[in-house]
Scaffold this motif. Structure first.
Motif, PDB file in Angstrom:
ATOM      1  N   ALA A   9       0.778  -1.324  -0.143  1.00  0.00           N
ATOM      2  CA  ALA A   9       0.056   0.126  -0.034  1.00  0.00           C
ATOM      3  C   ALA A   9       0.909   1.460   0.040  1.00  0.00           C
ATOM      4  O   ALA A   9       0.426   2.468  -0.239  1.00  0.00           O
ATOM      5  CB  ALA A   9      -0.889   0.159   1.129  1.00  0.00           C
ATOM      6  N   THR A  10       2.058   1.475   0.354  1.00  0.00           N
ATOM      7  CA  THR A  10       3.039   2.459   0.412  1.00  0.00           C
ATOM      8  C   THR A  10       3.529   2.651  -0.906  1.00  0.00           C
ATOM      9  O   THR A  10       4.364   3.663  -1.025  1.00  0.00           O
ATOM     10  CB  THR A  10       3.914   2.394   1.550  1.00  0.00           C
ATOM     11  N   GLY A  11       3.432   1.714  -1.909  1.00  0.00           N
ATOM     12  CA  GLY A  11       3.866   1.837  -3.057  1.00  0.00           C
ATOM     13  C   GLY A  11       3.571   2.620  -4.224  1.00  0.00           C
ATOM     14  O   GLY A  11       2.237   3.002  -3.820  1.00  0.00           O
ATOM     15  N   THR A  34       1.773  -3.075   6.522  1.00  0.00           N
ATOM     16  CA  THR A  34       2.962  -2.296   6.060  1.00  0.00           C
ATOM     17  C   THR A  34       4.034  -2.441   7.162  1.00  0.00           C
ATOM     18  O   THR A  34       3.839  -2.530   8.136  1.00  0.00           O
ATOM     19  CB  THR A  34       2.403  -0.873   5.815  1.00  0.00           C
ATOM     20  N   ARG A  35       5.063  -1.809   6.518  1.00  0.00           N
ATOM     21  CA  ARG A  35       6.295  -1.582   7.443  1.00  0.00           C
ATOM     22  C   ARG A  35       6.344  -0.110   8.097  1.00  0.00           C
ATOM     23  O   ARG A  35       6.693   0.228   9.174  1.00  0.00           O
ATOM     24  CB  ARG A  35       7.523  -1.746   6.713  1.00  0.00           C
ATOM     25  N   LYS A  36       5.624   0.722   7.232  1.00  0.00           N
ATOM     26  CA  LYS A  36       5.475   2.407   7.723  1.00  0.00           C
ATOM     27  C   LYS A  36       3.925   2.471   7.783  1.00  0.00           C
ATOM     28  O   LYS A  36       2.987   2.251   6.839  1.00  0.00           O
ATOM     29  CB  LYS A  36       5.924   3.020   6.779  1.00  0.00           C
ATOM     30  N   THR A 125      12.084 -14.555 -11.948  1.00  0.00           N
ATOM     31  CA  THR A 125      11.239 -14.198 -10.391  1.00  0.00           C
ATOM     32  C   THR A 125       9.865 -14.220 -10.684  1.00  0.00           C
ATOM     33  O   THR A 125       8.994 -14.718 -10.040  1.00  0.00           O
ATOM     34  CB  THR A 125      11.861 -13.315  -9.882  1.00  0.00           C
ATOM     35  N   LYS A 126       9.339 -13.256 -11.272  1.00  0.00           N
ATOM     36  CA  LYS A 126       7.883 -13.083 -11.773  1.00  0.00           C
ATOM     37  C   LYS A 126       7.286 -14.310 -12.321  1.00  0.00           C
ATOM     38  O   LYS A 126       6.115 -14.460 -11.618  1.00  0.00           O
ATOM     39  CB  LYS A 126       7.799 -11.854 -12.800  1.00  0.00           C
ATOM     40  N   GLY A 127       7.790 -14.919 -13.105  1.00  0.00           N
ATOM     41  CA  GLY A 127       7.147 -16.326 -13.672  1.00  0.00           C
ATOM     42  C   GLY A 127       7.169 -17.348 -12.366  1.00  0.00           C
ATOM     43  O   GLY A 127       6.201 -17.892 -12.515  1.00  0.00           O
ATOM     44  N   GLN A 152       4.042   9.125 -10.352  1.00  0.00           N
ATOM     45  CA  GLN A 152       5.039   9.889  -9.617  1.00  0.00           C
ATOM     46  C   GLN A 152       5.550   9.192  -8.483  1.00  0.00           C
ATOM     47  O   GLN A 152       5.074   8.658  -7.619  1.00  0.00           O
ATOM     48  CB  GLN A 152       4.217  11.128  -8.871  1.00  0.00           C
ATOM     49  N   ARG A 153       7.034   9.014  -8.753  1.00  0.00           N
ATOM     50  CA  ARG A 153       7.651   8.259  -7.610  1.00  0.00           C
ATOM     51  C   ARG A 153       8.524   9.169  -6.636  1.00  0.00           C
ATOM     52  O   ARG A 153       9.071  10.022  -7.164  1.00  0.00           O
ATOM     53  CB  ARG A 153       8.604   7.489  -8.224  1.00  0.00           C
ATOM     54  N   GLN A 154       8.503   8.658  -5.425  1.00  0.00           N
ATOM     55  CA  GLN A 154       9.327   9.497  -4.401  1.00  0.00           C
ATOM     56  C   GLN A 154      10.870   9.179  -4.609  1.00  0.00           C
ATOM     57  O   GLN A 154      11.800  10.107  -4.685  1.00  0.00           O
ATOM     58  CB  GLN A 154       8.653   9.306  -3.122  1.00  0.00           C
TER      59      GLN A 154
HETATM   60  N1  LIG Z   1       8.502   0.002 -12.205  1.00  0.00           N
HETATM   61  C1  LIG Z   1       7.995  -0.402 -13.368  1.00  0.00           C
HETATM   62  O1  LIG Z   1       8.181   0.036 -14.313  1.00  0.00           O
HETATM   63  C2  LIG Z   1       7.279  -1.845 -13.332  1.00  0.00           C
HETATM   64  C3  LIG Z   1       6.915  -2.485 -14.415  1.00  0.00           C
HETATM   65  C4  LIG Z   1       6.344  -3.916 -14.230  1.00  0.00           C
HETATM   66  C5  LIG Z   1       6.079  -4.388 -13.001  1.00  0.00           C
HETATM   67  N2  LIG Z   1       6.403  -3.993 -11.977  1.00  0.00           N
HETATM   68  C6  LIG Z   1       6.192  -4.473 -10.491  1.00  0.00           C
HETATM   69  O2  LIG Z   1       5.084  -3.823 -10.043  1.00  0.00           O
HETATM   70  C7  LIG Z   1       4.905  -4.051  -8.787  1.00  0.00           C
HETATM   71  C8  LIG Z   1       4.600  -2.773  -8.034  1.00  0.00           C
HETATM   72  O3  LIG Z   1       5.483  -1.788  -8.492  1.00  0.00           O
HETATM   73  P1  LIG Z   1       5.448  -0.189  -7.710  1.00  0.00           P
HETATM   74  O4  LIG Z   1       6.196   0.485  -8.679  1.00  0.00           O
HETATM   75  O5  LIG Z   1       4.226   0.027  -7.362  1.00  0.00           O
HETATM   76  O6  LIG Z   1       6.618  -0.539  -6.534  1.00  0.00           O
HETATM   77  P2  LIG Z   1       6.776   0.441  -5.382  1.00  0.00           P
HETATM   78  O7  LIG Z   1       6.363   1.774  -5.637  1.00  0.00           O
HETATM   79  O8  LIG Z   1       8.463   0.285  -5.363  1.00  0.00           O
HETATM   80  O9  LIG Z   1       6.194  -0.318  -4.133  1.00  0.00           O
HETATM   81  C9  LIG Z   1       6.663  -1.396  -3.676  1.00  0.00           C
HETATM   82  C10 LIG Z   1       6.051  -1.975  -2.385  1.00  0.00           C
HETATM   83  O10 LIG Z   1       6.737  -3.148  -1.975  1.00  0.00           O
HETATM   84  C11 LIG Z   1       7.007  -2.722  -0.686  1.00  0.00           C
HETATM   85  N3  LIG Z   1       8.303  -3.318  -0.099  1.00  0.00           N
HETATM   86  C12 LIG Z   1       9.411  -3.118  -0.809  1.00  0.00           C
HETATM   87  N4  LIG Z   1      10.565  -3.749  -0.289  1.00  0.00           N
HETATM   88  C13 LIG Z   1       9.856  -4.504   0.795  1.00  0.00           C
HETATM   89  C14 LIG Z   1      10.309  -5.537   2.042  1.00  0.00           C
HETATM   90  N5  LIG Z   1      11.712  -5.728   2.021  1.00  0.00           N
HETATM   91  N6  LIG Z   1       9.441  -5.645   2.853  1.00  0.00           N
HETATM   92  C15 LIG Z   1       8.270  -5.295   2.978  1.00  0.00           C
HETATM   93  N7  LIG Z   1       7.699  -4.547   1.940  1.00  0.00           N
HETATM   94  C16 LIG Z   1       8.613  -3.967   0.977  1.00  0.00           C
HETATM   95  C17 LIG Z   1       7.145  -1.344  -0.395  1.00  0.00           C
HETATM   96  O11 LIG Z   1       7.121  -0.743   1.072  1.00  0.00           O
HETATM   97  P3  LIG Z   1       8.103   0.310   1.879  1.00  0.00           P
HETATM   98  O12 LIG Z   1       7.265   1.473   1.476  1.00  0.00           O
HETATM   99  O13 LIG Z   1       7.815  -0.346   3.060  1.00  0.00           O
HETATM  100  O14 LIG Z   1       9.464   0.035   1.158  1.00  0.00           O
HETATM  101  C18 LIG Z   1       6.007  -0.918  -1.222  1.00  0.00           C
HETATM  102  O15 LIG Z   1       4.779  -0.883  -0.463  1.00  0.00           O
HETATM  103  C19 LIG Z   1       6.285  -4.633  -8.351  1.00  0.00           C
HETATM  104  O16 LIG Z   1       6.072  -5.963  -8.080  1.00  0.00           O
HETATM  105  C20 LIG Z   1       7.261  -4.426  -9.618  1.00  0.00           C
HETATM  106  O17 LIG Z   1       8.303  -5.363  -9.747  1.00  0.00           O
HETATM  107  C21 LIG Z   1       6.969  -2.733 -11.934  1.00  0.00           C
END
Ligand SMILES: NC(=O)c1ccc[n+]([C@@H]2O[C@H](COP(=O)([O-])OP(=O)(O)OC[C@H]3O[C@@H](n4cnc5c(N)ncnc54)[C@H](OP(=O)(O)O)[C@@H]3O)[C@@H](O)[C@H]2O)c1
Length: 210
Positions: A9-11, A34-36, A125-127, A152-154
């Motif tokens: 949820a924090t992502g 969540t962790r936070k 890994t995803k597979g 928008q990413r932080q």
């Molecule tokens: N980026 C791309 O263009 C892309 C493309 C295709 C698919 N994807 C996949 O889509 C999914 C979501 O992507 P997103 O961009 O929304 O990800 P994101 O913004 O990086 O968010 C990731 C989430 O996972 C949590 N997380 C990360 N490390 C963790 C840990 N060690 N323990 C517990 N929670 C953890 C984060 O929590 P914290 O806030 O606590 O860190 C956050 O809630 C991912 O599986 C990614 O591989 C991404």
């Protein structure tokens, strides 16, 4: 009305799932471990957890459906093994625990190219998480496979941000499956699949998310 669990949820994508679920009258409660801490909301239960030590018998595992948007990068995680824990092991454990407590639908944010036979570690890994989730026994399982995610990413991810910019410029020339998918569209498909709980395994390719 349904109880929904959301992990991630924090992502970026998870944040959109959270907002959409809180606003959806079909959702009675969102359980988001969540962790936070998250911003409090009347419909939100937000247990703070360590994903290495999930509390197996907590009452809050009793939900109807689960959306999983957990994920990291090898750079942030520090190693392939640490990445694998976040993108494979934690989602699988959440799936098992929620299923054991009665959840009937699971929707995973996977990725374009997910393939157990891939030479690329990320895609393999995803597979593997897609394959292993199918063995958990959800009556409804949805695997959403976006290409690049827009929003928008932080956190700074220069290579990914560059790829998103180039893809957006080339958008009219690219086949639909390689176009950038807005995070809120992915969230919409994940949430609606989890709520609909249509029986079977459903794969949503990137072009179906636009
Ligand atoms: N980026 C791309 O263009 C892309 C493309 C295709 C698919 N994807 C996949 O889509 C999914 C979501 O992507 P997103 O961009 O929304 O990800 P994101 O913004 O990086 O968010 C990731 C989430 O996972 C949590 N997380 C990360 N490390 C963790 C840990 N060690 N323990 C517990 N929670 C953890 C984060 O929590 P914290 O806030 O606590 O860190 C956050 O809630 C991912 O599986 C990614 O591989 C991404």
């Amino acid at each position: 009305m349904k109880k929904l669990m959301l992990v991630g949820a924090t992502g970026l994508v998870g944040g959109h799932v959270l907002q959409q679920a809180l606003a959806d009258p079909a959702v009675a409660q969102v359980v988001a471990p969540t962790r936070k801490s998250l911003v409090p909301h009347a419909k939100l239960l937000n247990p703070l957890v360590d994903f290495e030590r999930l509390p197996e018998d907590a009452d809050w595992w009793r939900v109807d459906a689960v959306v999983c948007t957990l994920g990291t990068t090898i750079r942030v995680a520090g190693s392939q093994a640490a990445f694998y824990k976040v993108d494979h092991d934690h989602p699988l454990e959440v799936a098992y625990l929620a299923r054991r407590h009665g959840a009937r639908a699971f929707a995973l944010n996977s990725a374009l190219g997910a393939d157990v036979a891939s030479r690329v570690f990320y895609s393999r890994t995803k597979g593997e998480i897609e394959r292993d989730l199918q063995a958990v026994g959800y009556p409804s399982l949805t695997l959403v496979r976006p290409g690049l995610i827009g929003g928008q990413r932080q956190e700074a991810r220069p290579a990914e941000q560059w790829a998103v910019r180039v893809s957006k410029l080339l958008q009219p020339l690219l086949p639909r499956r390689y176009r950038v998918v807005p995070a809120d569209r992915i969230a919409h498909h994940l949430l609606q699949a989890a709520l609909a709980a249509t029986p079977g395994v459903h794969v949503l390719p990137s072009e179906a998310l636009l």
